[in-house]
Enzyme design. Structure first.
Site, PDB file in Angstrom:
ATOM      1  N   ARG A 155      22.812  79.006  10.446  1.00 45.79           N
ATOM      2  CA  ARG A 155      21.666  78.989   9.186  1.00 45.79           C
ATOM      3  C   ARG A 155      22.472  80.041   8.740  1.00 45.79           C
ATOM      4  NH1 ARG A 155      17.554  82.040  10.203  1.00 45.79           N
ATOM      5  NH2 ARG A 155      15.689  80.570   8.864  1.00 45.79           N
ATOM      6  N   ASP A 170      15.262  85.744   5.416  1.00 47.04           N
ATOM      7  CA  ASP A 170      13.639  85.734   6.478  1.00 47.04           C
ATOM      8  C   ASP A 170      12.986  86.861   6.915  1.00 47.04           C
ATOM      9  OD1 ASP A 170      14.155  83.215   7.268  1.00 47.04           O
ATOM     10  OD2 ASP A 170      15.724  82.764   8.374  1.00 47.04           O
TER      11      ASP A 170
END
Ligand code: 4HQ
Length: 265
Positions: A155, A170
């Site tokens: 990611r 995030d």
């Protein structure tokens, strides 16, 4: 500048589907990551392809033999360039988002998956750069741990999440849990979406989301709040959250959202 993962395992078939669906599947197709599985059993030299043996000193279970694992690792290292070798084990450094980010800067990882009682200690001494644990529980093998690591590390590779998103945005980057999310319908069995999300007032929505993220973190993971970088505004919101929670104990009917017992995910 693609990132390469070589996974050494006795069960390569375990990896065929989980890492090839959805986002990671697309990342592979687009050449952003390369995931190769290598069957340790292919590196045995004996007729019966024996990969394990009984432990010296006695005791239960079997230990993975050093020679097949050594040959498998050396076969990867012979191919090229610098590589960082990881062994998945409950005795390793706890895996977290910071560690995932650091590993994503490596061009090439070897992930060694143990079965049974694990590998001969000399494998770690001679070939392993880092031991990592995905949590304080016991798995039947390192394979699922390796998949977790590949997923979380991938990611961070630019482009894997698409051009308009990145892992650094995030919530864990900000050390807070995520705010609650809703989509249609507005009313499901009498449970309605918070009105502010329909208001079109973007600053009110941002404020509500920040407050709910803080509330959730305060209730569920107060340890994260201690490390978080909180603004003056955040501290004000937290004070409101604490106050409404106190009111709850006094029977205030307005405070349902502040009650940890009703805060189901
Ligand atoms: N195992 N985090 C035992 C794990 C594990 C974990 C992998 C089970 C190694 C020999 N690995 N084998 N927790 O439980 O990474």
């Amino acid at each position: 500048m693609r990132m390469r993962f070589d996974i050494l395992t006795l069960f390569p078939n375990m990896f065929s589907s989980p890492l090839r669906e959805s986002i990671l599947g697309k990342a592979i197709e687009r050449g952003l990551i390369q995931i190769q599985t290598i069957n340790i059993r292919d590196f045995t030299l004996d007729k019966h392809q024996v990969v394990d043996d009984t432990p010296y000193g006695g005791g239960q279970g079997m230990v993975m033999k050093v020679e097949p694992v050594a040959r498998a690792i050396e076969s990867v290292k012979a191919q090229n360039s610098p590589v960082w070798t990881i062994y998945l084990t409950p005795q390793g450094t706890p895996f977290n988002q910071d560690l995932a980010r650091r590993l994503s800067t490596q061009p090439h990882l070897i992930l060694l998956c143990g079965r049974y009682e694990g590998v001969d200690e000399r494998v770690k001494d001679l070939f392993v750069d880092e031991e990592i644990s995905i949590g304080d529980y016991v798995l039947t093998g390192g394979e699922l741990a390796a998949m977790v690591l590949v997923d979380a590390v991938s990611r961070f590779i630019p482009g894997v999440l698409g051009s308009d998103r990145s892992a650094v945005e995030d919530s864990f980057f900000n050390s807070l849990l995520e705010y609650p999310q809703y989509t249609r319908p507005f009313d499901f069995k009498g449970r309605c979406v918070p009105e502010v999300l329909l208001s079109g007032n973007h600053s009110a929505i941002s404020l509500w989301r920040r407050k709910e993220a803080l509330r959730r973190t305060w209730v569920r993971r107060p340890d994260l709040l201690e490390k978080a970088n909180l603004s003056g505004e955040d501290r004000k919101l937290l004070e409101e959250i604490r106050k409404s929670n106190d009111d709850c104990g006094l029977g205030n009917a307005d405070c349902a959202a502040g009650s940890s017992t009703r805060d189901k995910s």
